[in-house]
Enzyme design. Structure first.
Site, PDB file in Angstrom:
ATOM      1  N   LYS A   1       2.474 -96.546  36.312  1.00 56.78           N
ATOM      2  CA  LYS A   1       3.301 -95.797  35.366  1.00 56.78           C
ATOM      3  C   LYS A   1       4.386 -95.104  36.179  1.00 56.78           C
ATOM      4  O   LYS A   1       4.094 -94.222  36.978  1.00 56.78           O
ATOM      5  CB  LYS A   1       2.435 -94.778  34.625  1.00 56.78           C
ATOM      6  CG  LYS A   1       3.212 -93.854  33.676  1.00 56.78           C
ATOM      7  CD  LYS A   1       2.250 -92.895  32.986  1.00 56.78           C
ATOM      8  CE  LYS A   1       2.976 -91.849  32.159  1.00 56.78           C
ATOM      9  NZ  LYS A   1       2.024 -90.866  31.594  1.00 56.78           N
TER      10      LYS A   1
ATOM     11  N   ASP B   1       7.393 -92.784  36.365  1.00 51.54           N
ATOM     12  CA  ASP B   1       7.951 -91.686  35.584  1.00 51.54           C
ATOM     13  C   ASP B   1       9.298 -91.243  36.149  1.00 51.54           C
ATOM     14  O   ASP B   1       9.668 -91.583  37.277  1.00 51.54           O
ATOM     15  CB  ASP B   1       6.950 -90.513  35.605  1.00 51.54           C
ATOM     16  CG  ASP B   1       6.996 -89.669  34.346  1.00 51.54           C
ATOM     17  OD1 ASP B   1       8.019 -89.713  33.643  1.00 51.54           O
ATOM     18  OD2 ASP B   1       6.010 -88.959  34.084  1.00 51.54           O
ATOM     19  N   MET B   2      10.016 -90.447  35.386  1.00 46.46           N
ATOM     20  CA  MET B   2      11.302 -89.869  35.820  1.00 46.46           C
ATOM     21  C   MET B   2      11.550 -88.659  34.930  1.00 46.46           C
ATOM     22  O   MET B   2      11.875 -88.811  33.764  1.00 46.46           O
ATOM     23  CB  MET B   2      12.401 -90.917  35.660  1.00 46.46           C
ATOM     24  CG  MET B   2      13.657 -90.619  36.410  1.00 46.46           C
ATOM     25  SD  MET B   2      14.630 -89.317  35.673  1.00 46.46           S
ATOM     26  CE  MET B   2      15.633 -90.218  34.526  1.00 46.46           C
ATOM     27  N   ASN B   3      11.358 -87.471  35.508  1.00 43.22           N
ATOM     28  CA  ASN B   3      11.232 -86.292  34.654  1.00 43.22           C
ATOM     29  C   ASN B   3      12.350 -85.272  34.720  1.00 43.22           C
ATOM     30  O   ASN B   3      12.132 -84.115  34.376  1.00 43.22           O
ATOM     31  CB  ASN B   3       9.905 -85.584  34.966  1.00 43.22           C
ATOM     32  CG  ASN B   3       8.746 -86.269  34.268  1.00 43.22           C
ATOM     33  OD1 ASN B   3       8.821 -86.567  33.082  1.00 43.22           O
ATOM     34  ND2 ASN B   3       7.692 -86.556  35.007  1.00 43.22           N
TER      35      ASN B   3
ATOM     36  N   ASP C   1       5.916 -88.414  24.875  1.00 44.83           N
ATOM     37  CA  ASP C   1       4.826 -87.512  25.247  1.00 44.83           C
ATOM     38  C   ASP C   1       4.109 -87.001  24.002  1.00 44.83           C
ATOM     39  O   ASP C   1       3.027 -86.426  24.103  1.00 44.83           O
ATOM     40  CB  ASP C   1       5.370 -86.304  26.028  1.00 44.83           C
ATOM     41  CG  ASP C   1       5.525 -86.619  27.506  1.00 44.83           C
ATOM     42  OD1 ASP C   1       5.069 -87.692  27.932  1.00 44.83           O
ATOM     43  OD2 ASP C   1       6.103 -85.780  28.227  1.00 44.83           O
TER      44      ASP C   1
ATOM     45  N   TRP D   1      12.880 -84.396  23.419  1.00 47.70           N
ATOM     46  CA  TRP D   1      11.563 -84.557  24.009  1.00 47.70           C
ATOM     47  C   TRP D   1      10.530 -84.432  22.882  1.00 47.70           C
ATOM     48  O   TRP D   1      10.620 -83.551  22.040  1.00 47.70           O
ATOM     49  CB  TRP D   1      11.320 -83.474  25.076  1.00 47.70           C
ATOM     50  CG  TRP D   1       9.930 -83.545  25.603  1.00 47.70           C
ATOM     51  CD1 TRP D   1       9.435 -84.444  26.488  1.00 47.70           C
ATOM     52  CD2 TRP D   1       8.841 -82.693  25.246  1.00 47.70           C
ATOM     53  NE1 TRP D   1       8.090 -84.219  26.692  1.00 47.70           N
ATOM     54  CE2 TRP D   1       7.702 -83.137  25.944  1.00 47.70           C
ATOM     55  CE3 TRP D   1       8.718 -81.596  24.377  1.00 47.70           C
ATOM     56  CZ2 TRP D   1       6.455 -82.529  25.821  1.00 47.70           C
ATOM     57  CZ3 TRP D   1       7.478 -80.987  24.260  1.00 47.70           C
ATOM     58  CH2 TRP D   1       6.359 -81.456  24.984  1.00 47.70           C
TER      59      TRP D   1
ATOM     60  N   ASP E   1      -3.032 -90.369  36.437  1.00 46.77           N
ATOM     61  CA  ASP E   1      -1.678 -89.838  36.221  1.00 46.77           C
ATOM     62  C   ASP E   1      -1.291 -88.892  37.357  1.00 46.77           C
ATOM     63  O   ASP E   1      -1.855 -88.938  38.457  1.00 46.77           O
ATOM     64  CB  ASP E   1      -1.603 -89.182  34.828  1.00 46.77           C
ATOM     65  CG  ASP E   1      -0.221 -89.257  34.209  1.00 46.77           C
ATOM     66  OD1 ASP E   1       0.628 -88.405  34.541  1.00 46.77           O
ATOM     67  OD2 ASP E   1       0.033 -90.165  33.393  1.00 46.77           O
ATOM     68  N   ASP E   2      -0.358 -88.035  37.087  1.00 47.15           N
ATOM     69  CA  ASP E   2       0.224 -87.102  38.052  1.00 47.15           C
ATOM     70  C   ASP E   2      -0.858 -86.263  38.744  1.00 47.15           C
ATOM     71  O   ASP E   2      -1.865 -85.910  38.129  1.00 47.15           O
ATOM     72  CB  ASP E   2       1.179 -86.183  37.265  1.00 47.15           C
ATOM     73  CG  ASP E   2       2.095 -85.393  38.168  1.00 47.15           C
ATOM     74  OD1 ASP E   2       1.967 -85.508  39.394  1.00 47.15           O
ATOM     75  OD2 ASP E   2       2.949 -84.676  37.614  1.00 47.15           O
TER      76      ASP E   2
ATOM     77  N   ARG F   1      12.266 -78.676  36.083  1.00 43.85           N
ATOM     78  CA  ARG F   1      10.851 -78.877  36.390  1.00 43.85           C
ATOM     79  C   ARG F   1      10.625 -78.701  37.900  1.00 43.85           C
ATOM     80  O   ARG F   1       9.855 -79.427  38.503  1.00 43.85           O
ATOM     81  CB  ARG F   1      10.372 -80.255  35.934  1.00 43.85           C
ATOM     82  CG  ARG F   1       8.927 -80.270  35.506  1.00 43.85           C
ATOM     83  CD  ARG F   1       8.371 -81.691  35.328  1.00 43.85           C
ATOM     84  NE  ARG F   1       7.047 -81.644  34.713  1.00 43.85           N
ATOM     85  CZ  ARG F   1       6.132 -82.596  34.812  1.00 43.85           C
ATOM     86  NH1 ARG F   1       6.376 -83.689  35.484  1.00 43.85           N
ATOM     87  NH2 ARG F   1       4.961 -82.473  34.240  1.00 43.85           N
TER      88      ARG F   1
HETATM   89  C1  GLA Z   1       5.755 -86.727  32.085  1.00 39.83           C
HETATM   90  C2  GLA Z   1       5.121 -87.911  31.380  1.00 39.83           C
HETATM   91  C3  GLA Z   1       3.705 -87.589  31.035  1.00 39.83           C
HETATM   92  C4  GLA Z   1       2.927 -87.244  32.290  1.00 39.83           C
HETATM   93  C5  GLA Z   1       3.609 -86.122  33.032  1.00 39.83           C
HETATM   94  C6  GLA Z   1       2.981 -85.879  34.392  1.00 39.83           C
HETATM   95  O1  GLA Z   1       5.901 -85.663  31.224  1.00 39.83           O
HETATM   96  O2  GLA Z   1       5.861 -88.255  30.258  1.00 39.83           O
HETATM   97  O3  GLA Z   1       3.092 -88.666  30.374  1.00 39.83           O
HETATM   98  O4  GLA Z   1       2.842 -88.378  33.105  1.00 39.83           O
HETATM   99  O5  GLA Z   1       4.987 -86.374  33.228  1.00 39.83           O
HETATM  100  O6  GLA Z   1       3.596 -84.864  35.076  1.00 39.83           O
END
Ligand code: GLA
Length: 740
Positions: A469, A471-473, A541, A192, A359-360, A436
């Site tokens: 965007k 995402d997948m975290n 990131d 990361w 974003d989020d 997370r």
């Molecule tokens: C991940 C993405 C970030 C942001 C966060 C939001 O880490 O890589 O760019 O969008 O999630 O929770």
């Protein structure tokens, strides 16, 4: 015909003037690889290339025969490309040539992303059927040669024409047997915030493995590798690159045997993949792309760039310039409301930004990352007028509106999880590991994909959204599919990816005007599979300019500049706390899908003026950067890594932009130059430098230089005596070249 079949010699020759691949039916009836390399003359017999150290191929074991589709337990003691368990538990497959077909164009792979043609004349496809008479199993090897690229696409379909089930335990998308071991292996490794760093090491006897078992292509390793000669550089020497068009677990390995031959494999990871084939059923592997270059790594990368940009990416955004965007994540994190977002969008618009991305944090009760994933309903505490109201205010500023989603995940604290706990992946009777504070939805289940499609369709259809965007975290644990019987649990990870592709396909089709960007905690799913749906990805990131040099350099080995999301963020940098000049941050982010990730409202007038100038500069050069050739000049992974340089040049070599970066200031650096590439030696160029912090430097470089000189003597970066012009750490210079 670029695929030539010689019945007398039982040989196929795929050639396009850029590379040749020769296959033949061996004496045993199995399919042999005779050659992969620089172009060979057509209409010749190359069967003698099938020779190994021993004469003849029958009744011998352990010979370094080059197989197109090696199988285990029959005397080839290297790693197999196809392995099965028959109903009786045995593994032997005696795959012999049955028939073949040659056709123009390239068929799609059902349910899987793949490269394509727009016109059938762009490619030719050879399909060779190999049959195991005892079991009735048939394997079809599919090879496509592109007219305009030094590249071959390969996939394999296995069909059970027998009467009992067969379990596939290994199926590689590419398997290359190479006669000599004098190579180095290049792969991309990271973590990361440190994705895709270049690692180059000699091959040694035994096995080198690059893989992911995380459920995604991963931050740690990438489904890409290259073999290069020890002497290969960016612009000289042989390079063979392999990239997998797939987004889940993968395996890439290089095995050097006692004869110093190399077997290179790339495909689904056998440690997390099995597939049961009932009689009559078929399974198709993902596609692997093999690229060959005789003129260095740079040309290998350029082939990948062009192929992926023009014949893997698709849709309305494929050929369009990417909007300069502002993303609110690092600017606000979860702390925003409609007024704050509109204020950010308004300032950004005034500075030249073309798209605002939310974003989020806009849905459910998402005030931190411990809840609400899965509840794709706007949080009216923050956005009282909904996504519709916010998007209308933003678009009425004259810029686009984009939104963040993370469809594949569910928070334990969410209405979705409370309603459908069985939709989250987990083994009944065992705790689920959280990461997370979130769990993974079973994308292999049609009802999950249908729910997500309906929920996201409602959001994206409710407002003028032009960018998503995705995402997948988190990575996968306790992989188990409630909807699958025990003997099919080995299919779970691949079924997840197929469900993911299905959801992407449906949304991309429903919203063709939306530009999708993929993301996975930064660049954790930056792979060729994703590019078929989302033509760009959030590269990392880590937005620190110095860290980004290495990340973007490594990423560029396989992926085009236009696919790399790259943003300017505030300092101290949020990932590494480094202070870098605003000009340097922009000079690095320019070489990507450019944008900002900060709160412009908090910037003073000087910074705002700088940002406005940066955006204006970028818009002037965007076509050259995102649509031109990207050439690496000086590697941050070589020498002391203190200097990095790269350039973009238009196909007609009339315009170029060079980025040069110095990490730390060192005393007595001496004159430094970098040799450019891709220019026309006979053309003279006007050279300008940016930013114009030092008049002398500007004047010195506003000179006219020949393409020949710039490529042979080089572009002088600091001219020694004027070193004072670029003192200090973390410096960048951009040079614009314009043909006269
Ligand atoms: C991940 C993405 C970030 C942001 C966060 C939001 O880490 O890589 O760019 O969008 O999630 O929770």
């Amino acid at each position: 015909m670029p695929v030539e079949w010689q019945p007398q010699s039982q040989q196929w020759h795929l050639y396009n003037g850029r590379l040749s691949v020769v296959l033949a039916v061996l004496e045993s009836g199995s399919l042999g690889q005779l050659y992969l390399g620089p172009p060979l003359e057509p209409d010749r017999d190359y069967r003698h290339l099938a020779r190994g150290p021993f004469a003849g191929y029958a009744n011998r074991v352990g010979e370094p025969i080059r197989f197109e589709l090696p199988t285990p337990d029959s005397g080839d003691y290297r790693l197999p490309a196809l392995a099965v368990r028959h109903a009786d538990g045995s593994q032997v497959l005696d795959l012999r040539y049955g028939t073949h077909r040659i056709a123009t164009g390239k068929p799609p792979l059902a349910g899987l992303p793949s490269t394509y043609t727009e016109d059938a004349a762009e490619a030719d496809t050879l399909e060779i059927d190999l049959v195991d008479a005892v079991s009735g199993l048939m394997a079809t090897v599919r090879l496509t040669i592109f007219r305009d690229h030094a590249a071959i696409a390969r996939s394999v379909t296995v069909r059970n024409d027998g009467s009992t089930p067969v379990r596939i335990t290994t199926l590689m998308s590419a398997s290359l047997d190479i006669l000599d071991g004098g190579w180095e292996l290049i792969s991309l490794h990271g973590a990361w915030s440190r994705e895709r760093h270049v690692v180059r090491a000699p091959l040694i006897p035994g096995r080198r493995v690059i893989e992911s078992l995380r459920g995604s292509s991963s931050l740690e390793q990438s489904p890409f590798l290259a073999l290069v000669r020890p002497s290969t550089t960016e612009d000289a020497g042989e390079a063979i690159g392999l990239s997998l068009v797939y987004s889940g677990d993968f395996l890439a390995d290089a095995q050097v045997d006692q004869f110093s031959t190399v077997r290179l494999r790339l495909g689904l990871n056998p440690d997390s993949f099995q597939w049961v084939l009932e009689p009559g059923a078929a399974f198709t592997s993902p596609e692997a792309i093999t690229v060959h270059s005789t003129v260095g790594l740079g040309a290998m990368s350029e082939t990948f760039h062009r192929l992926f940009r023009t014949r893997l990416a698709r849709g309305e955004w494929r050929d369009r310039s990417r909007p300069v965007l502002i993303n609110n994540w690092e600017g606000t994190y979860f702390d925003f409301d409609e007024e704050r977002l509109v204020a950010i969008a308004t300032v950004a618009r005034d500075l030249g930004v073309e798209l605002f991305v939310l974003d989020d944090g806009w849905f459910g009760r998402r005030d931190s990352d411990d809840r609400s994933l899965g509840d794709w309903v706007v949080d009216t505490r923050k956005l009282p007028n909904g996504i519709t109201g916010l998007a209308q205010r933003v678009t009425s500023l004259g810029i686009g509106f984009g939104i963040w989603i993370e469809p594949e995940m569910v928070s334990a604290d969410s209405d979705l999880f409370r309603g459908h706990p069985d939709w989250a992946i987990g083994v009944p009777g065992r705790p689920r590991t959280e990461s997370r504070q979130q769990l993974v939805l079973d994308m292999g289940r049609a009802e999950v994909v249908d729910y997500l499609y309906a929920a996201l369709e409602a959001v994206l259809g409710s407002a003028p959204v032009s960018y998503v965007k995705w995402d997948m975290n988190r990575t996968m644990t306790e992989t188990y599919g409630l909807a699958l019987p025990p003997e099919r649990q080995g299919e779970m990870r691949h079924r997840y990816i197929l469900g993911l592709y299905e959801l992407y396909s449906r949304l991309v089709e429903r919203f063709p005007h939306i530009l999708f960007e993929s993301c996975s905690s930064g660049g954790g799913r930056f792979d060729a599979g994703m590019l078929a749906y989302a033509p760009q990805a959030w590269t990392s990131d880590d937005t620190d300019a110095m860290e980004r040099l290495r990340i973007q350099w490594g990423t560029s080995l396989a992926f085009p500049v236009s696919s790399m999301g790259a943003h300017v963020s505030a300092v101290p940098n949020h990932q590494v706390a480094r202070m870098t000049p605003l000009a340097t941050r922009a000079a690095v982010a320019f070489f990507g899908a450019f944008g900002y990730e900060l709160d412009p409202v908090a910037m003073g007038p000087d910074e705002r003026a700088q940002v406005a100038a940066q955006i204006a500069w970028f818009k002037t050069h965007r076509e050259t950067i995102q649509g031109g050739r990207f050439l690496r000049l000086q590697s941050p992974f070589e020498g002391d890594g203190n200097d990095t340089a790269w350039m973009c040049v238009t196909d007609d070599a009339r315009h170029a932009v060079v980025g040069w970066y110095r990490e730390l200031s060192r005393p007595v650096p001496g004159p430094r130059s970098v040799r450019l590439r891709g220019l026309d030696p006979a053309t003279r160029y006007r050279v300008r430098v940016w930013p114009d912090v030092d008049d002398t430097l500007v004047r010195r470089n506003a000179l006219v230089r020949g393409g020949d000189e710039l490529m042979s003597a080089g572009l002088f970066l600091d001219d020694g005596a004027r070193e004072s012009a670029i003192r200090g750490d973390f410096q960048a210079r951009l040079f614009e070249l314009e043909a006269i």
